[in-house]
Design a protein around this motif. Sequence first.
Motif, PDB file in Angstrom:
ATOM      1  N   VAL A  37      70.307 -10.860 -98.671  1.00  0.00           N
ATOM      2  CA  VAL A  37      70.062 -11.097 -98.539  1.00  0.00           C
ATOM      3  C   VAL A  37      70.034 -11.848 -96.772  1.00  0.00           C
ATOM      4  O   VAL A  37      70.997 -12.477 -96.201  1.00  0.00           O
ATOM      5  CB  VAL A  37      70.198 -12.463 -98.941  1.00  0.00           C
ATOM      6  N   GLY A  38      68.539 -11.083 -96.065  1.00  0.00           N
ATOM      7  CA  GLY A  38      69.185 -11.764 -94.514  1.00  0.00           C
ATOM      8  C   GLY A  38      68.740 -13.209 -94.562  1.00  0.00           C
ATOM      9  O   GLY A  38      70.342 -13.606 -94.077  1.00  0.00           O
ATOM     10  N   PRO A  57      78.630 -17.544 -89.122  1.00  0.00           N
ATOM     11  CA  PRO A  57      79.973 -17.044 -89.669  1.00  0.00           C
ATOM     12  C   PRO A  57      79.143 -15.264 -89.154  1.00  0.00           C
ATOM     13  O   PRO A  57      77.723 -15.402 -89.302  1.00  0.00           O
ATOM     14  CB  PRO A  57      80.238 -16.810 -91.267  1.00  0.00           C
ATOM     15  N   GLY A  61      72.708 -14.858 -91.379  1.00  0.00           N
ATOM     16  CA  GLY A  61      71.214 -14.435 -91.038  1.00  0.00           C
ATOM     17  C   GLY A  61      70.780 -15.184 -90.067  1.00  0.00           C
ATOM     18  O   GLY A  61      69.653 -15.452 -89.868  1.00  0.00           O
ATOM     19  N   GLN A 104      70.464  -8.596 -79.907  1.00  0.00           N
ATOM     20  CA  GLN A 104      71.862  -9.359 -80.233  1.00  0.00           C
ATOM     21  C   GLN A 104      72.466  -7.737 -79.205  1.00  0.00           C
ATOM     22  O   GLN A 104      73.404  -7.922 -78.544  1.00  0.00           O
ATOM     23  CB  GLN A 104      72.499  -9.249 -81.071  1.00  0.00           C
ATOM     24  N   GLU A 182      73.310 -13.940 -79.195  1.00  0.00           N
ATOM     25  CA  GLU A 182      74.655 -13.597 -78.634  1.00  0.00           C
ATOM     26  C   GLU A 182      74.301 -13.158 -76.951  1.00  0.00           C
ATOM     27  O   GLU A 182      74.858 -11.923 -76.343  1.00  0.00           O
ATOM     28  CB  GLU A 182      75.251 -12.185 -79.091  1.00  0.00           C
ATOM     29  N   HIS A 215      78.287 -16.856 -81.086  1.00  0.00           N
ATOM     30  CA  HIS A 215      79.755 -17.706 -81.456  1.00  0.00           C
ATOM     31  C   HIS A 215      80.645 -18.227 -80.991  1.00  0.00           C
ATOM     32  O   HIS A 215      81.055 -18.818 -81.267  1.00  0.00           O
ATOM     33  CB  HIS A 215      80.103 -15.528 -81.987  1.00  0.00           C
TER      34      HIS A 215
HETATM   35  N1  LIG Z   1      69.208  -3.477 -91.104  1.00  0.00           N
HETATM   36  C1  LIG Z   1      69.463  -4.523 -92.198  1.00  0.00           C
HETATM   37  N2  LIG Z   1      69.747  -4.197 -93.335  1.00  0.00           N
HETATM   38  C2  LIG Z   1      70.478  -3.955 -94.373  1.00  0.00           C
HETATM   39  N3  LIG Z   1      71.175  -5.369 -94.564  1.00  0.00           N
HETATM   40  C3  LIG Z   1      71.366  -5.925 -92.984  1.00  0.00           C
HETATM   41  C4  LIG Z   1      70.295  -5.315 -92.025  1.00  0.00           C
HETATM   42  N4  LIG Z   1      70.378  -6.764 -91.337  1.00  0.00           N
HETATM   43  C5  LIG Z   1      71.196  -7.349 -91.155  1.00  0.00           C
HETATM   44  N5  LIG Z   1      71.794  -7.603 -92.724  1.00  0.00           N
HETATM   45  C6  LIG Z   1      72.427  -7.921 -94.366  1.00  0.00           C
HETATM   46  O1  LIG Z   1      71.842  -9.462 -94.140  1.00  0.00           O
HETATM   47  C7  LIG Z   1      72.817 -10.550 -93.922  1.00  0.00           C
HETATM   48  C8  LIG Z   1      72.530 -11.345 -92.126  1.00  0.00           C
HETATM   49  O2  LIG Z   1      72.760 -10.907 -90.980  1.00  0.00           O
HETATM   50  P1  LIG Z   1      72.146 -10.857 -89.572  1.00  0.00           P
HETATM   51  O3  LIG Z   1      72.682  -9.851 -88.819  1.00  0.00           O
HETATM   52  O4  LIG Z   1      71.142 -11.670 -89.505  1.00  0.00           O
HETATM   53  O5  LIG Z   1      73.889 -11.610 -89.483  1.00  0.00           O
HETATM   54  P2  LIG Z   1      74.412 -12.624 -87.814  1.00  0.00           P
HETATM   55  O6  LIG Z   1      74.502 -14.364 -88.563  1.00  0.00           O
HETATM   56  O7  LIG Z   1      73.167 -12.157 -86.631  1.00  0.00           O
HETATM   57  O8  LIG Z   1      75.984 -11.583 -87.888  1.00  0.00           O
HETATM   58  P3  LIG Z   1      76.206 -11.456 -86.672  1.00  0.00           P
HETATM   59  O9  LIG Z   1      76.875 -12.736 -86.250  1.00  0.00           O
HETATM   60  O10 LIG Z   1      77.930 -10.741 -87.046  1.00  0.00           O
HETATM   61  O11 LIG Z   1      75.468 -10.956 -86.001  1.00  0.00           O
HETATM   62  C9  LIG Z   1      74.137 -10.036 -93.382  1.00  0.00           C
HETATM   63  O12 LIG Z   1      74.616  -9.890 -95.015  1.00  0.00           O
HETATM   64  C10 LIG Z   1      73.709  -8.196 -93.105  1.00  0.00           C
HETATM   65  O13 LIG Z   1      74.554  -7.458 -93.810  1.00  0.00           O
END
Ligand SMILES: Nc1ncnc2c1ncn2[C@@H]1O[C@H](COP(=O)(O)OP(=O)(O)OP(=O)(O)O)[C@@H](O)[C@H]1O
Lengths: 303, 303, 272, 216
Positions: A37-38, A57, A61, A104, A182, A215
Amino acid sequence: MTIMRHDPNHQHCNHVDPGRELIHVDCASHIYPDGSVGIHEMCFHVMKDEIVALCGPNGSGKSTLIEHLNGLLLPSEGDIVINGRSIARGERADLWKEVGVVFQRSEDQLFAPTVLDDVMFGPLNLGLSPEEAKAEAMKALEAVGAADLVHKLPNYLSGGQKRLVSIAGILAMKPRIIALDEPTSDLDPVHSAMIERLIIEFKRRFGISVVIATHDLELAARIADRVCLVRNGAIYAEGSPREVFYDTALIEEAGLKLPDTVMTWLEYCRGIGMVSNEQPLTRTELVTLLEKSAGNGNGKSLG
Amino acid sequence: MTIMRHDPNHQHCNHVDPGRELIHVDCASHIYPDGSVGIHEMCFHVMKDEIVALCGPNGSGKSTLIEHLNGLLLPSEGDIVINGRSIARGERADLWKEVGVVFQRSEDQLFAPTVLDDVMFGPLNLGLSPEEAKAEAMKALEAVGAADLVHKLPNYLSGGQKRLVSIAGILAMKPRIIALDEPTSDLDPVHSAMIERLIIEFKRRFGISVVIATHDLELAARIADRVCLVRNGAIYAEGSPREVFYDTALIEEAGLKLPDTVMTWLEYCRGIGMVSNEQPLTRTELVTLLEKSAGNGNGKSLG
Amino acid sequence: MSAAMISEHIPDIDLITTYGERQDSAVSRASPWTKFILLILIVMMITLTSNLVILIAMYAAILIACFMTGLPMRKILAWYAMPVVFVLSLVGIMAWNQPGVPVLSFTIGGFVLTLTDLGILLVITLLIKALISVTFSLFFLMTTKYAHFSAMISRIFPSPLDQIFLLAYRFLFLTLAMAASILKAVRSRGGGLVRSIRVQGGLFAGVFGLVFIRSFEQAERVQKAMTSRGYNGTFAAHTAIPKPRIAEYGLLCISGLAVIMMMWLVPHAGGW
Amino acid sequence: MAHIHLEDGSFTLVWVLIWWIIALACIGAALWFLRSPGRNNQKLITIAAFITAAAFAVFQINIPLFGGVHLNLTPLIGILAGPVLGTLVVLVINILSAAIGHGGWGLVGANVLVNLSEVIVAYIIFRGIRRLIPDLFSRAGIATFAGLFCGNLMMVAIILISGIQGVTQSSSQILAGLTLIMAVNMGVAVIEALITGLVVRYIGKIRPDILGENHP
Ligand SMILES: Nc1ncnc2c1ncn2[C@@H]1O[C@H](COP(=O)(O)OP(=O)(O)OP(=O)(O)O)[C@@H](O)[C@H]1O
Ligand SMILES: Nc1ncnc2c1ncn2[C@@H]1O[C@H](COP(=O)(O)OP(=O)(O)OP(=O)(O)O)[C@@H](O)[C@H]1O
Ligand SMILES: [Mg+2]
Ligand SMILES: [Mg+2]
């Protein structure tokens, strides 16, 4: 401050102020092909002339949301309305002109053989002539302080230089909204401060609305007009930095920690037994208050 | 504190304490194939039982130095002596057993089909049987708090999880020295704190010497026994965190900024006109001093 | 990221891996060895027989197995595109002028082209054979954990073939991820592959070369990381592969018998 | 299509086995070469694995021309990896391809031989005309085109020798059909030659060491 609780019977989120909303993410979900789940029923908006910080965290997402903002990812449910045009209604052809996204990993953003080619790419796609595009590109590179890199190969730049060039690539397109994922990670303090100043300038000088995912809570506290805490693919709470970062319980629930400045102030107040309504966010504010408190003698209530 | 000035007539740098030196980088230079200078006449050492932090601007050569420490890159000039064995004399066959390196991008570090296979890889190469290697791997994964990931595919881990697994892969080999390149970048505050605790444990529990390269000066101030400022491919100055981070001119010369805690303290002292010999580095120290100062009444000299 | 971003008709390794890791059906828990041997036997069967009834029965059985396992049937159909093109472009030409009862005939530039009933039958037969093989391969891929595949690769292939295999998998992921992120970057600044090639053609040759060099440099860095943990040319996957159970042995015996029967029958049918 | 992958069921069992055995012999020879002492195996394995991944990934990109062209870049494999590593790379690629249905399992042997001829010819020509044509773009382009041409001949030869199961036409009739396919293939080969030329020129500019003229 608003704590967002999703009402399962209500499939839309309310407009805060339709007239000033540039981006309205309307209860959007995105599931990646592998089932992760994104984002999940995410409601989010960006107004004219504001800097919004997304904090949350790892894996909450933030990046997924940002990639939705210019139609790189499409929501599997819900809608995203940019400047009045709805993705669900298929009006997304030119979203990239409205919203510029800095990824990012800036490595991912640079694909052209030279820095100049890369920064010119967007302007050319906007229909500018090569000369005009080059002029725009040079202007953007100067704005970020990377004009000396024009003829370098993007893959042999240092991490910080890559970041600067990828921001220039977006700036050259003059979008109305810039989303930065970021923006300061892997940068040294001097470059970070430069990017920070640039973000503030986006808003002041160019009237661009800015979304940052970060972060670095200190950074968010310093520059954001509004902070959104992201948790499990949705906005968990939002408010002004002061409201959010002084809500100890909330920050913990969101899986984060208080910024250092806040923590210093709170510990100080507790230590000397002072009850204060002041809520410093930046170092300058903190120091001023500390001085005032020291001047006051001791543990008396302040402000 | 030592400010290093290279004497062009002297082709070696002095041993500080040959008995306790685990790593001695003896005036080493490295030029990349495209002509960029990675490090230049770098003198650097790591003692038993210490945490050394490398701080410096982007592109100053921190990562290049770290990749030299276990023979991944070889100096074009100068020598590197690890635990008495000199690279120049070709005694570098088993360096990987002594020094474990965690790269700046943890993606590059993972290659095996599952997390378990990846972490077991080092111990197997050390000659352990598959059962022993598995036991070591599990212990290392538990130490970093990633035991639940054993059967996952590295491709599908989040950034933070990748970082933890790549640290476990090094830890499982029980090297005498671990070098970590930007261990907390892109991690949320909770995960960062976890890694920070882990680094301190490396030293306390396992007696491992640690080298970290980081832009997070607060982190360096908190955990390092010695801070080396890197500039233009060489160590510009080194000393205890207190010596280095309270030398305002030096930090500026090195292209960095003072850590926030230090800046807060200095500004506070200046603000209330206090002359103090105290030099707080961590938040706890800062708060304690502030309380003391507040209790004292006002702008009197303290400590 | 996924190959799906690039083309609908190319199997998407992310999706395949996801199904492979899910392990929630009886077939997923069966021994990978069983499925492997079954694959060999099935390939032998379709090589030996051209009996349309048998082929259709086999195809139906495999499709049902896929369906029962909960595999995404629509995706699988979409992924048939390339195999179908391969079969048609070769056999589609051969089918003309086969002996048999003419169905369709015309003349181009003095050549008489005739399509007969046997010609059509030929195309259908070869197409079904190809689809049987494709479908069962995908079925195998999508019901087996990657860890089990890699353990099998470590055991089947001699070094350094197994090393190339195992590393190639990781590199494939990294390379596809890079390709996908570059596509994203291009799109986020208004480039479409086709349109931008027209506007800035020369640029794209550079982009292509750069992707190549960058993924090579990434591979180099991965190798560095391996060296720094003592890589000396061998690394093996250590996951235990589940052993076949009694029922699986039974299935294999029956299939084996079927192959032997076909071998024995085929010479009479004018085959091998 | 720059390449036709033969699918399962095309050949009879005897020919399936014969082509497999010949292919295995080539692979055995390559392994023997590689294992002979004095070679920097690790580096070579990384290169081989990388090229495998890159070629397989490139194959997944659909170029929107003529309703879809896929490139295999086998000649590029030859140019970068040489015939010995190339043999192994080609085998692994064909196995991966078979797994997703691009070519049959039984036909991996035959498909490997087709690709192998491309690899070897491209390698020999690329190295052979170095003095004659120093320009990387033309040299790689020519080598690629020649490699693909030989690959096509190889494919025609293999099909003519083994015959397609159920096809009962005379060799000349089959040849007529195959010629048509070949013509189309060579059209695509021109595109592939151009792309390979550009890529090689670019690599030569930035990382000439990848083209290092001293692999086996
Ligand atoms: N290309 C992808 N394929 C499958 N799952 C993904 C993909 N990109 C992200 N996810 C999943 O979607 C969720 C949200 O990811 P996202 O990269 O948006 O988090 P984030 O808040 O940017 O984290 P971070 O702070 O580590 O960058 C996470 O559970 C991640 O494992
Ligand atoms: N692979 C490479 N090829 C060419 N030049 C390189 C390469 N890696 C680094 N450099 C150059 O070497 C110098 C030192 O780089 P290095 O990566 O060691 O810096 P760093 O201190 O780690 O920087 P950062 O804080 O951005 O990670 C820089 O000028 C950089 O451009
Ligand atoms: Mg992110
Ligand atoms: Mg670095």
